[in-house]
Scaffold this active site. Structure first.
Site, PDB file in Angstrom:
ATOM      1  N   GLU A 105       0.835  -1.200   0.000  1.00  0.00           N
ATOM      2  CA  GLU A 105       0.000   0.000   0.000  1.00  0.00           C
ATOM      3  C   GLU A 105       0.872   1.254   0.000  1.00  0.00           C
ATOM      4  OE1 GLU A 105      -2.732   2.578   3.071  1.00  0.00           O
ATOM      5  OE2 GLU A 105      -2.131   0.539   3.614  1.00  0.00           O
ATOM      6  N   GLU A 133      -4.611   0.519  -3.333  1.00  0.00           N
ATOM      7  CA  GLU A 133      -3.232   0.991  -3.402  1.00  0.00           C
ATOM      8  C   GLU A 133      -2.250  -0.165  -3.292  1.00  0.00           C
ATOM      9  OE1 GLU A 133      -3.738   5.507  -1.601  1.00  0.00           O
ATOM     10  OE2 GLU A 133      -3.168   3.867  -0.251  1.00  0.00           O
ATOM     11  N   ASP A 178       0.734   3.796  -3.163  1.00  0.00           N
ATOM     12  CA  ASP A 178       0.324   5.181  -2.991  1.00  0.00           C
ATOM     13  C   ASP A 178       1.248   6.108  -3.782  1.00  0.00           C
ATOM     14  OD1 ASP A 178      -0.935   7.516  -1.757  1.00  0.00           O
ATOM     15  OD2 ASP A 178       0.838   7.619  -0.485  1.00  0.00           O
ATOM     16  N   ASP A 233      -7.230   1.110   0.765  1.00  0.00           N
ATOM     17  CA  ASP A 233      -5.891   0.605   1.080  1.00  0.00           C
ATOM     18  C   ASP A 233      -5.537  -0.591   0.198  1.00  0.00           C
ATOM     19  OD1 ASP A 233      -5.727   2.540   3.010  1.00  0.00           O
ATOM     20  OD2 ASP A 233      -6.071   1.190   4.702  1.00  0.00           O
TER      21      ASP A 233
END
Length: 237
Positions: free
Chosen positions: A50, A126, A54, A123
């Site tokens: 994650e 990502e 991101d 989450d």
């Protein structure tokens, strides 16, 4: 003994990418609640992917925006980027991918509706981006992001200035004090609440807004008041 990896072929078909390392995809969809050992076993969940996803998402979308809007200044590009990478957008993409049924959750989290929870979906989305980047490199991640974000990028009609800023400017232009925001309600579980906020100005009806965070609820309340006084929100063209 290693855990048996689920069959994710249907998901891979939906996202348009087949993993060489299926265990990597499995980790991208594993919530910490599904692991024994608790918080100390975070590295076996999607947390690290994650983190990577991101940043990969931000880079790819920044590149897409730069190439798609050659006349946009850095301020507009930044606002577009913020809208496209925010948690709400990632959760919407996760729903489009139908990630919920594929998630590995602990029993308590699953029974509490974790497969539908926006924060978990965002989450995991990502995490999936990060996993595709690790497995297939930048071109694979770029293709995935273009598939699910490009139409959103082209359809972006979010305010160029946020509603709170616009409302404050509107009030100041009329000699009014800074709008006052107050939380008037909160519903849902502690880990996934919904906030209700009211905004007030002298001699104006109070306006209310809902959001997954206090900040989002304040923006919604400001937008509602702007609408009530006949102010059109700035739109990104």
């Amino acid at each position: 003994m290693s855990r048996k990896v689920k069959d994710y072929s249907a998901l891979e078909e939906r996202i348009g990418y087949s993993f060489a390392d299926k265990a990597l995809l499995d980790r991208a969809l594993t919530h910490i609640s599904a692991l024994s050992g608790g918080p100390q076993n975070r590295v076996s969940s999607y947390q690290r992917l994650e983190f990577l996803g991101d940043h990969v998402l931000g880079l790819v979308i920044s590149d897409m925006l730069y190439r798609t809007f050659p006349k946009a200044n850095e301020g507009e590009l930044s606002k577009r980027l913020a809208d496209l990478v925010r948690k709400e957008t990632c959760a919407a993409v996760a729903k489009e991918m139908d990630l919920g049924p594929a998630l590995r959750l602990g029993n308590s989290e699953a029974h509490a509706g974790g497969r539908l929870r926006a924060t978990i979906l965002a989450d995991a989305c990502e995490g999936l981006v990060g996993a595709v980047f690790v497995d297939g490199g930048y071109p694979a991640a770029e293709a995935l992001i273009a598939k699910f974000w490009q139409e959103r990028m082209l359809k972006s009609v979010k305010p160029l200035r946020d509603a709170k800023t616009m409302l404050q400017e509107w009030a100041q232009a009329r000699g009014l004090p800074t709008p006052a925001y107050k939380e008037i309600g909160r519903t849902g579980p502690h880990h996934d609440p919904e906030f209700k906020v009211a905004v007030s100005l002298p001699d104006r009806p109070q306006a209310e807004g809902l959001g997954a965070s206090k900040r989002a609820a304040e923006q919604a309340a400001a937008e509602a008041m702007l609408t009530s006084v006949g102010v059109k929100l700035d739109k990104v063209s």
